[in-house]
Scaffold this motif. Structure first.
Motif: not given
Length: 101
Positions: A5-6, A83-88
């Motif tokens: 899940c993002d 590239k990011n593991e989590r959304a910002g």
């Protein structure tokens, strides 16, 4: 591979904050890892911006409510990157519905 899940959003009707031991959005965010955003209700709290709460894994969980009765529209924009593991969170806004019409 495993599905990932993002962004995990909890739609809550616990209430924003209680002074007692009663479970609320803030306590939930502080006790459960993996939630990115709690969109709450029940207490009809008017918040100007989402509040970050540190979860057990140290990642901030955002909590937001925009009042009651359709007076305000809340808008949260997230950016996703491979590239990011989590959304910002890119931006947040509370828009009075009368101004949006």
């Amino acid at each position: 591979g495993a599905d990932k899940c993002d962004l995990v959003i909890c739609l809550s009707h616990l209430g924003y904050k209680y002074d007692s031991a009663k479970l609320d959005d803030r306590k939930l965010a502080a006790q459960v890892s993996g939630i990115d955003l709690v969109l709450g209700g029940h207490t009809h709290t008017f918040m100007d911006a989402p509040e970050p709460i540190a979860s057990p894994d140290g990642h901030p969980t955002l909590i937001n409510q925009v009042g009651w009765s359709g007076i305000n529209l809340g808008r949260l924009d997230y950016e996703f990157s491979v590239k990011n593991e989590r959304a910002g969170l890119a931006s947040a806004a509370v828009v009075p519905v009368r101004a949006a019409c």
